[in-house]
Scaffold this active site. Structure first.
Site, PDB file in Angstrom:
ATOM      1  N   GLY A 103      -3.668  -0.033  -3.285  1.00  0.00           N
ATOM      2  CA  GLY A 103      -3.173  -0.576  -4.541  1.00  0.00           C
ATOM      3  C   GLY A 103      -1.657  -0.566  -4.665  1.00  0.00           C
ATOM      4  O   GLY A 103      -1.105  -0.736  -5.749  1.00  0.00           O
ATOM      5  N   ASN A 115     -14.374  -3.577  -3.499  1.00  0.00           N
ATOM      6  CA  ASN A 115     -14.491  -2.479  -4.467  1.00  0.00           C
ATOM      7  C   ASN A 115     -13.868  -2.945  -5.778  1.00  0.00           C
ATOM      8  O   ASN A 115     -12.650  -3.049  -5.882  1.00  0.00           O
ATOM      9  CB  ASN A 115     -13.758  -1.248  -3.900  1.00  0.00           C
ATOM     10  CG  ASN A 115     -13.717  -0.109  -4.896  1.00  0.00           C
ATOM     11  OD1 ASN A 115     -14.415  -0.121  -5.919  1.00  0.00           O
ATOM     12  ND2 ASN A 115     -12.902   0.899  -4.598  1.00  0.00           N
ATOM     13  N   TRP A 116     -14.739  -3.232  -6.748  1.00  0.00           N
ATOM     14  CA  TRP A 116     -14.233  -3.787  -8.018  1.00  0.00           C
ATOM     15  C   TRP A 116     -13.686  -2.707  -8.947  1.00  0.00           C
ATOM     16  O   TRP A 116     -13.193  -3.019 -10.031  1.00  0.00           O
ATOM     17  CB  TRP A 116     -15.351  -4.567  -8.727  1.00  0.00           C
ATOM     18  CG  TRP A 116     -15.826  -5.783  -7.994  1.00  0.00           C
ATOM     19  CD1 TRP A 116     -15.366  -6.271  -6.797  1.00  0.00           C
ATOM     20  CD2 TRP A 116     -16.869  -6.683  -8.395  1.00  0.00           C
ATOM     21  NE1 TRP A 116     -16.058  -7.403  -6.439  1.00  0.00           N
ATOM     22  CE2 TRP A 116     -16.992  -7.685  -7.406  1.00  0.00           C
ATOM     23  CE3 TRP A 116     -17.727  -6.744  -9.499  1.00  0.00           C
ATOM     24  CZ2 TRP A 116     -17.918  -8.720  -7.488  1.00  0.00           C
ATOM     25  CZ3 TRP A 116     -18.656  -7.765  -9.589  1.00  0.00           C
ATOM     26  CH2 TRP A 116     -18.742  -8.746  -8.594  1.00  0.00           C
ATOM     27  N   LYS A 117     -13.844  -1.450  -8.561  1.00  0.00           N
ATOM     28  CA  LYS A 117     -13.337  -0.318  -9.369  1.00  0.00           C
ATOM     29  C   LYS A 117     -13.784  -0.447 -10.829  1.00  0.00           C
ATOM     30  O   LYS A 117     -14.904  -0.893 -11.095  1.00  0.00           O
ATOM     31  CB  LYS A 117     -11.818  -0.218  -9.240  1.00  0.00           C
ATOM     32  CG  LYS A 117     -11.367  -0.222  -7.782  1.00  0.00           C
ATOM     33  CD  LYS A 117      -9.961   0.192  -7.583  1.00  0.00           C
ATOM     34  CE  LYS A 117      -9.586   0.004  -6.126  1.00  0.00           C
ATOM     35  NZ  LYS A 117      -8.347   0.642  -5.769  1.00  0.00           N
ATOM     36  N   GLU A 158      -8.684   4.600   4.878  1.00  0.00           N
ATOM     37  CA  GLU A 158      -7.840   4.113   3.789  1.00  0.00           C
ATOM     38  C   GLU A 158      -6.646   5.042   3.609  1.00  0.00           C
ATOM     39  O   GLU A 158      -6.751   6.073   2.921  1.00  0.00           O
ATOM     40  CB  GLU A 158      -8.655   4.067   2.485  1.00  0.00           C
ATOM     41  CG  GLU A 158      -9.832   3.128   2.549  1.00  0.00           C
ATOM     42  CD  GLU A 158     -10.159   2.557   1.182  1.00  0.00           C
ATOM     43  OE1 GLU A 158     -10.139   1.328   1.055  1.00  0.00           O
ATOM     44  OE2 GLU A 158     -10.399   3.331   0.243  1.00  0.00           O
ATOM     45  N   SER A 185      -4.492  -2.468   0.474  1.00  0.00           N
ATOM     46  CA  SER A 185      -3.714  -3.689   0.228  1.00  0.00           C
ATOM     47  C   SER A 185      -4.044  -4.814   1.205  1.00  0.00           C
ATOM     48  O   SER A 185      -3.147  -5.577   1.602  1.00  0.00           O
ATOM     49  CB  SER A 185      -2.212  -3.377   0.213  1.00  0.00           C
ATOM     50  OG  SER A 185      -1.917  -2.451  -0.821  1.00  0.00           O
ATOM     51  N   GLY A 210      -9.810  -3.759  -2.354  1.00  0.00           N
ATOM     52  CA  GLY A 210      -9.773  -3.490  -3.791  1.00  0.00           C
ATOM     53  C   GLY A 210      -9.296  -4.708  -4.560  1.00  0.00           C
ATOM     54  O   GLY A 210     -10.065  -5.627  -4.860  1.00  0.00           O
ATOM     55  N   GLY A 211      -8.004  -4.750  -4.846  1.00  0.00           N
ATOM     56  CA  GLY A 211      -7.431  -5.797  -5.703  1.00  0.00           C
ATOM     57  C   GLY A 211      -7.842  -7.213  -5.327  1.00  0.00           C
ATOM     58  O   GLY A 211      -8.219  -8.011  -6.199  1.00  0.00           O
ATOM     59  N   HIS A 221     -13.997   7.880  -1.924  1.00  0.00           N
ATOM     60  CA  HIS A 221     -12.819   7.043  -2.149  1.00  0.00           C
ATOM     61  C   HIS A 221     -11.681   7.931  -2.644  1.00  0.00           C
ATOM     62  O   HIS A 221     -11.913   8.883  -3.395  1.00  0.00           O
ATOM     63  CB  HIS A 221     -13.145   5.944  -3.175  1.00  0.00           C
ATOM     64  CG  HIS A 221     -12.062   4.915  -3.259  1.00  0.00           C
ATOM     65  ND1 HIS A 221     -10.893   5.135  -3.940  1.00  0.00           N
ATOM     66  CD2 HIS A 221     -11.959   3.679  -2.713  1.00  0.00           C
ATOM     67  CE1 HIS A 221     -10.118   4.072  -3.816  1.00  0.00           C
ATOM     68  NE2 HIS A 221     -10.747   3.169  -3.075  1.00  0.00           N
ATOM     69  N   GLU A 270      -9.619   7.662  -4.853  1.00  0.00           N
ATOM     70  CA  GLU A 270      -9.488   7.796  -6.308  1.00  0.00           C
ATOM     71  C   GLU A 270     -10.449   8.854  -6.848  1.00  0.00           C
ATOM     72  O   GLU A 270     -10.295   9.312  -7.979  1.00  0.00           O
ATOM     73  CB  GLU A 270      -9.687   6.417  -6.966  1.00  0.00           C
ATOM     74  CG  GLU A 270      -8.450   5.556  -6.758  1.00  0.00           C
ATOM     75  CD  GLU A 270      -8.704   4.060  -6.670  1.00  0.00           C
ATOM     76  OE1 GLU A 270      -9.778   3.606  -7.094  1.00  0.00           O
ATOM     77  OE2 GLU A 270      -7.804   3.364  -6.146  1.00  0.00           O
TER      78      GLU A 270
HETATM   79  C1  PEP Z   1      -9.643   0.261  -2.310  1.00  0.00           C
HETATM   80  O1  PEP Z   1      -9.867   0.323  -3.503  1.00  0.00           O
HETATM   81  O2  PEP Z   1     -10.423   0.797  -1.523  1.00  0.00           O
HETATM   82  C2  PEP Z   1      -8.453  -0.463  -1.862  1.00  0.00           C
HETATM   83  C3  PEP Z   1      -8.200  -0.479  -0.577  1.00  0.00           C
HETATM   84  O3  PEP Z   1      -7.694  -1.075  -2.818  1.00  0.00           O
HETATM   85  P1  PEP Z   1      -6.533  -2.192  -2.546  1.00  0.00           P
HETATM   86  O4  PEP Z   1      -7.125  -3.214  -1.617  1.00  0.00           O
HETATM   87  O5  PEP Z   1      -6.229  -2.743  -3.906  1.00  0.00           O
HETATM   88  O6  PEP Z   1      -5.384  -1.467  -1.920  1.00  0.00           O
END
Ligand code: PEP
Length: 250
Positions: free
Chosen positions: A172, A9-11, A166, A212, A233-234, A94, A96
């Site tokens: 994050g 997920n590049w957000k 999640e 994470s 994500g990251g 998600h 967010e």
């Molecule tokens: C996500 O955006 O779904 C996520 C899990 O982010 P991260 O891996 O950065 O925690």
């Protein structure tokens, strides 16, 4: 045997040039279909990223989708538009958006139904807040999110559904659920899904973990029997770290 599924997920990150080069790096690192792999770029880069990934072993997903086929929905995109942009997947719910933008369960339910009916695979996210985990509400929260978000989903749509667990406190933040916490919660999600849709559907359901995930913790988490991959994500913003997570899933 469920195939592992890793999605990035590049957000709201990357430039056009950066997105294309990241997609190319991922495509070069994923050389077969042993693991299902997809990246979810910002909406404006879906078409160029899908172009780069054409013929590769990497799919494309949108980070959101609307439930309506068309209409006066400023800023939104229909499932058909997402499909025609080259996507096979759409992330729905998600945290967010669910928590950050207060998207209600009814809205998410409509999105899941519309996306799967259109032929997209929905990556439906569920997860508890830290306060809810501390108050021992995790199971009640997940049970509600699954029942509300998947209400009325037809049996034929279940093959187009992935659930991403999640925990919001792990997204994050660098805090990751322990492998035991992940297994316990994924087992609960599978059991709850079984109550909703039957044991056979539950045994086939792919449940990703997200929060994470990094190259150095991915293998341990994905070794758990009910963890079928990761929503990243990251660590999906660098081709080498994302590809290492894909390799850890093999
Ligand atoms: C996500 O955006 O779904 C996520 C899990 O982010 P991260 O891996 O950065 O925690």
């Amino acid at each position: 045997m469920r195939k592992k599924f890793i999605a990035g997920n590049w957000k709201m990150y990357t430039t056009l040039a950066g997105a294309k080069s990241l997609a190319l790096g991922v495509a070069q690192g994923v050389t077969d279909d042993a693991v299902t792999v997809a990246v979810c770029p910002p909406t404006c880069w879906l078409v160029p990223v899908a172009e780069v990934l054409k013929g590769s072993h990497v799919g494309v997903g949108a980070q959101n989708v609307h439930y309506a086929a068309e209409g006066a929905y400023t800023g939104d995109l229909s499932p058909a538009m997402i499909l025609e942009s080259g996507c096979q997947y759409a992330i729905i719910g998600h945290s967010e958006r669910r928590h950050g933008l207060a998207e209600p369960d009814l809205f998410l339910n409509r999105k899941v139904k519309a996306a799967t009916a259109a032929g997209l695979t929905a990556i439906f996210c569920v997860g508890e807040l830290l306060a809810e985990r501390e108050a021992k509400q995790t199971e009640a929260v997940l049970e509600f999110q699954l029942a509300a978000g998947l209400a009325g989903l037809e049996a034929g749509a279940l093959g187009k559904l992935v659930v991403a667990y999640e925990p919001v406190w792990a997204i994050g933040t660098g805090k990751v659920a322990t492998p035991e916490q992940a297994q316990e919660t994924h087992g609960f999600i599978r059991k709850t899904f079984g109550k909703l849709f039957g044991a056979e559907a539950a045994s086939k359901l792919v449940i990703q973990y997200g929060g994470s995930v990094k190259p150095d913790n991915a293998a341990e988490i994905m070794k758990q029997p009910d963890v079928d991959g990761a929503l990243v994500g990251g660590a999906s913003l660098k081709a080498d770290s994302f590809v290492k997570i894909v390799q850890a899933a093999r």
